[in-house]
Structures are given as C-alpha cells and as structure tokens.
Design an enzyme around this catalytic site. Structure first.
Site, PDB file in Angstrom:
ATOM      1  N   GLU A  94       2.096  -3.666   5.765  1.00  0.00           N
ATOM      2  CA  GLU A  94       0.806  -3.614   4.758  1.00  0.00           C
ATOM      3  C   GLU A  94       1.519  -4.468   2.913  1.00  0.00           C
ATOM      4  OE1 GLU A  94       4.615  -0.183   4.863  1.00  0.00           O
ATOM      5  OE2 GLU A  94       3.419  -1.542   6.237  1.00  0.00           O
ATOM      6  N   ILE A 135       1.189  -1.741   0.078  1.00  0.00           N
ATOM      7  CA  ILE A 135      -0.141   0.569   0.266  1.00  0.00           C
ATOM      8  C   ILE A 135       1.248   1.348  -0.378  1.00  0.00           C
ATOM      9  CG2 ILE A 135      -2.433   0.953   1.428  1.00  0.00           C
ATOM     10  CD1 ILE A 135      -2.598  -1.212   2.395  1.00  0.00           C
TER      11      ILE A 135
END
Length: 669
Positions: free
Chosen positions: A589, A547
């Site tokens: 992430e 991300i």
C-alpha cells in the site's frame, strides 16, 4: 488521362485526328517531322502511345523515326499508313510496332487499335515484372508436380547454385538434390501438406549440386492447385555463401551450351533454280530426309503451307530462282516445317545469297526450335501461375517507375493501406506524396534507386485513407538496360506484432492492479534523474505515502475492497500530478511520486493537497481513507536507496505522529 503523340506531316490529318482523340478523352500533342517527334516522345511530352505516319516528309520516314524512339523508350507505336503493301507490313513488323491503321475517317478503328495497344503494352510490362520477381529472387525457388515430383520451373538462383541447366532439370525431381531422402521418406514429409494438416513445412537439409558437392539449405514447402494439378512451391535459402562460385560455373555452362547448340544447326544450300544443292547431316536429323532423298529437289514442299511465313519464304525462293536476289527476305524467319514422318516442327531459318563461279546459291541455316517453343508455351502458363501467386501473396507487392509512379499493386497492398481501389492507390506518387515524405519513405526510396541498393526497414505510417500501420518495407531497384528503371517494393504488415511488443513493454513496467508504474521502473527513472542532478545541478523531490490502517480495510471489507482503494488512490493522484512526474507502487500500500525540477517546499504543498483530497475522497462501502506522507529532496551524494530511505523514515515519523499528515525535510542537508 492517357497521353498520345500524333506524328503526321499532313496538317489536315493532324487537326482531324487530334480533335477527335481529345474529344474521346486523350491528351494529345502533335509533331510533323522526325526530330520534333523524337524530342517530344523521349524528353518533353513523354506520351503513353505514339500514332506514327509511316510516310513522313524529310530525311527520315516514320519507320526510322520509330526505331530512334524505341532505342530511348519502351513505348507502344501504332502506325498510320495509306499503303498496306507487303513491304510496308514487313517494315512495321521489323520495328515491333503494335499494329497499323489504314488512313481514313474510321474513328472506331483508331480508338480500338489504340486501346488494344495500350492494354497489350501494360500486360507486357506486368508479365516482365513477375518474371523478374521469380527469376531474380535471391532465394532458390522451385515448382514441382506433387504426383511425379518432376520440376516444372526452377529460377536463376537455383540453377546457378546447383549447376544444372533448364533442360537437365526438366527430367529431375527434388530427390536428385536431397541425398538424405528417398522417395518414401520425402513423400512422408509431404503428407501433412497433402492432408491439410499444415499450410507449409519448413525444415533444414543439404542440397547436392551437379558436381556432387553439398551445401546447407532451409526449405519451405507450400501446396497449391493450378489447372487441376497439385503443385508444390519450394523456397530455398542457401545457408552458405557460394553464389559467386556457382555464378561463374553457370556462365561457363551457358557458354558451353551455346557452342554445343550451334553445332546442331542444319546447313542447306540451294542452287540458282531453288533446288537443294547441299544437305548437312543435321538437316537430315531435323527433317528426317536423307541427302539422297532431298538433293536436286525443291525445299518449299517441306514447309507447312498454312503458315504465312512459309508462304513468304516460298515466294522469296521463287524470286531468288528468277533474279538471284534474297535482299527482301527478313534476316530471321520463324516458321513451321514438315518432318518426313508428317508431323510439324518449329524452325528458325536464316537465308543469305552466295555467288560462286558466276552462279547464285542461297545458303540457309536452320535451327530446330520445337523444344524452345514448347518451353515458351510453358513459360506463358507459368507466367499466369506467377501472376496468380503475386495477386494472392500474403505480403504486399508494389512496383514503381523511376519517377515514383506506381505501376502495379496487389490486393494485399490495398488491404495494408486501407485503399478502396487499385486506381486510387496509383494516383499516389511515391516521391512527392506528403505523407510518404513526412514518414521518410520517399527519401529512402530515392536513395535506393539513386545508389542501386536494396534495403529493408520498419516504419509506422498513417495512410491517405486514415489507416495506421506498422510495416516492414523491402525496396529493390529494378534494372533495365543496365539502368535503374524503377523499384520493387514489398510490404509486410507487422502492426499486430508491434502492438504486442508495446503491450509487453508496458506490462514489464507497470503494476497489473493499479496501472501505476512498478518498483523496477521507478528505480530506473530515479537513477536517470540522479545522473541529471549530478551533471546539471537539477533538484528533485520524492513523496512517499502509505495508506493508513490498510490491513484493517482488507480484514473488515475484504481484499476486493482493498484493491478498489488502491486503484482509487492511483486514479486520484494521476489526475493531479504532471506528465513529467512519475507515480509508482513501491510496495503493498506504499506509493512513491518522483517530481523532477521540484524543490521540497513545492513537493510539500502537493503532498498536503493529495492528503486532503484523499481524506475527502468517497469510496462506496468504505469509510474514510487517509494516508501518511514523507517528503524528501535530493542531496548531493544521494543514491536511490539513501533517498528512498529518507522519505520512508519521514513517512514513518508521520505514522508515529498520528497518521494522516505530512512530514518533510526542513533543512538543506
């Protein structure tokens, strides 16, 4: 519907009785002679009860026919007779009939007698089952009085292992078996049970046998009340393997006891006038009269006059006095006798005729069975206790016959299966019920009964009433007359345990926040997929995504918002990928998607779709979220580390090229 076999040589009586029995709700089959009755009773019709005419025409009457049937089947037989003489009644008793009905139009008497016989037979079957459960348990089981500590009941396994007889154990307590305890320390051990602080106590100790040898045991104690008395139930597991040795010792002790008991039988001889001619010392011990007091006197005044058997014996002795015949007296008579001191005792009497020098003598063998009668009364009380224990047991107890028909179930079985009633459960045949066949239970039960073997296994099952359970099943064949006649089945509900195991298993492989698989699980799946690729030449690909600017999201919106982003990304991906694909959280992430049987070209198409879906996804309170993707395909010689590193490098290339894009291999090697 109960089945009744009517054996009657009178056509009119057959039609009359069969008709009203059918109208009453019974299934009725008839027979007119002995051979036909045996065939239908034991092989073709298999009734629940037999109505038997005593005076059948032909070579064999109803009594002889009943004896034949009872050798092959345990079934209640009610006799039909027009003759109620003492001789007929004794014949009925001799074959252990369940009563008799005087022929006539009294339908109510017939129905009442039939129903009573059926209930009595069922009660006897259940009593035998619970005696079998207690007596033949592989564990040692003791029941003792909490106040006096004296044993009330001890099962066969315990008697065999300890080497004590029932009579010896009646005067013993657990302290005789546990050398490391005295009364004070043992009662201190029981205190938490008595105060209700614990429901059971489990501990290890040693038991001392009658021969003073010891063996290690695990003891479980539980308290219960029975008829106002505080009793303790002790289940003992022998931690050694000495049962065979103890069994041999027990057999020798039983043989010695039988020989010793026979020496105590009294021998009484009556002369042709029915007066006492010989009086053994054991007779003096049993009756209290010395030889001098009893010689040349009649025996019947010693018998209790309010007892039917005693009256019969008195009449037969009078007949012997007149004719010298004893053939009409049963081989063995149980009756009450009167001791010299006035109290009654229970005895067994066997009479036979002996002729010496043209004179007839009656030889009587008398055994004092007072203690046995007391024991039988105690056994009856104990049976009620065992039945209560089984009914309230925390495990399911079920028994079936050799055909798979359920004979008994306790309330716990109904609870485990979700059954509305015992009657509904008994409609199920354990061999043929489709759900039981489907889950493999029927085959295991048949195998255990055919091979006379005990087995324990775990199975999941959805019952007829829709309840899904996991159960630990214990099957033990039931033996009668050296043949398997059915099985005892114990069910232990382990559903909650299985659910907990599954939850723990899932927790060990999933990420607690997002619900995606964790890194450890993905590594395991990658290793398996690499092995398949090596063996079969399969191709597969990885998508690694990170991300973009995730730290800024956390810093700007807070960690709760960051968590929401992670969960939203996982939800979106799960809704798009296949069931065979594996999504795992690789790092903070970072996520990896493993795509079996997928070339890089198709993986790139999926990655682009996921990238676009993510960039368009709306998360309340958070601005646009994007991710950078790296796509790598498996190459011969790859390891987990090399494959993941290549995808990771491609993802970082996407980061360097401005983020929110997909980079992948465009060459074969």
């Amino acid at each position: 519907m109960k089945k009744i076999l009517l054996v009657e040589d009178s056509h009119i009586t057959r039609v009359f009785v069969a008709d009203f029995l059918q109208n009453y709700g019974y299934e009725v089959e008839t027979a007119s002679e002995s051979e036909e009755a045996v065939e239908k009773a034991c092989y073709t019709f298999l009734p629940d009860l037999i109505l038997m005419d005593i005076e059948l025409k032909g070579n064999e009457d109803g009594i002889e026919t009943a004896k034949k049937i009872l050798k092959l089947r345990d079934i209640p037989i009610v006799f039909l007779t027009a003759n109620t003489s003492l001789e007929i009644i004794n014949k009925i008793k001799d074959v252990k009939g369940y009563g008799y009905i005087v022929k006539g139009p009294n339908k109510e008497a017939i129905i009442s007698t039939i129903e009573m016989a059926l209930r009595l037979h069922e009660a006897n079957s259940i009593a035998n089952m619970f005696e079998y459960i207690f007596e033949n348990s592989s564990n040692e089981i003791y029941v003792f009085n909490l106040e006096t500590l004296e044993f009330i009941k001890v099962n066969k396994a315990a008697r065999q292992n300890l080497g004590y007889t029932n009579e010896e154990l009646k005067f013993m307590t657990p302290l005789h078996l546990k050398p490391q305890f005295n009364e004070q320390s043992f009662r201190e051990l029981l205190t938490p049970l008595i105060r209700g602080e614990k429901t059971n106590i489990v501990f290890r100790t040693v038991h001392r046998r009658k021969n003073n040898s010891t063996y290690p045991v695990e003891v479980q104690l539980q308290l219960f009340q029975y008829k106002g008395k505080n009793l303790c139930f002790a289940s003992i597991i022998d931690l050694t393997d000495q049962n065979k040795i103890e069994e041999k010792l027990k057999e020798k002790e039983l043989l010695l006891k039988a020989i010793t008991d026979s020496a105590y039988d009294a021998i009484i001889v009556l002369d042709g006038d029915g007066k006492v001619f010989f009086w053994s010392p054991s007779a003096e011990r049993i009756f209290g009269y010395s030889e001098k007091e009893i010689i040349n006197k009649e025996l019947h005044p010693l018998l209790a006059t309010n007892n039917d058997s005693a009256t019969l014996c008195k009449d037969m002795l009078a007949r012997f006095k007149e004719t010298g015949e004893l053939d009409k007296i049963p081989n063995l008579i149980e009756l009450k006798a009167r001791h010299k001191n006035g109290y009654e005792i229970d005895i067994e009497l066997t009479l036979s005729a002996l002729k010496l020098k043209d004179k007839w003598y009656a030889v009587g063998i008398v055994r004092d069975i007072s203690e046995r009668k007391k024991s039988q009364d105690e056994i009856t009380k104990t049976w009620k206790l065992y039945f209560e224990l089984a009914e309230n047991a925390p495990i399911g107890i079920m028994r079936c016959d050799k055909n798979g028909n359920i004979i008994y179930v306790n309330d716990k079985v109904l609870e485990i299966l979700g059954s509305p009633s015992e009657e509904e459960t008994k409609k199920i045949n354990l061999f043929t019920f489709p759900l039981l066949v489907k889950y493999g239970f029927s085959e295991k039960l048949k195998e255990c009964m055919e091979n006379n073997k005990t087995e324990t296994f775990e199975t999941n099952y959805i019952s007829k009433w829709g309840k899904e359970v996991w159960a630990r099943v214990h099957i033990k064949p039931h033996i009668e007359e050296e043949k398997v006649s059915g099985a005892l089945i114990i069910l232990d509900d382990i559903t909650e345990k299985k659910k907990l195991e599954e939850e723990l298993r899932l927790l060990s492989y999933t990420d607690a926040l997002t619900g995606a698989y964790n890194r450890r699980y993905l590594v395991q799946k990658l290793e398996e997929e690499i092995e398949r690729a090596k063996r079969y030449g399969n191709e597969f690909s990885l998508i690694l995504l990170d991300i973009d600017h995730f730290k800024k999201i956390n810093d700007r919106y807070g960690h709760n918002a960051g968590d929401m982003v992670l969960k939203s990304v996982v939800k979106m991906i799960k809704e798009r990928i296949r069931k065979v694909d594996t999504l795992a959280r690789w790092g903070g992430e970072e996520f990896i998607i493993m795509l079996p049987n997928t070339p890089v070209e198709k993986a790139v198409i999926l990655a682009e779709e996921l990238r676009e879906n993510l960039s368009k996804m709306t998360i309340p309170g958070i601005e646009k979220v994007t991710a950078s993707f790296g796509v790598a395909g498996y190459r011969p010689g790859d390891t987990v580390d090399s494959l993941v590193k290549r995808a990771d490098d491609l993802m970082y290339t996407a980061k360097a090229e401005g983020r929110n894009c997909v980079y992948y291999q465009n060459e074969d090697y």
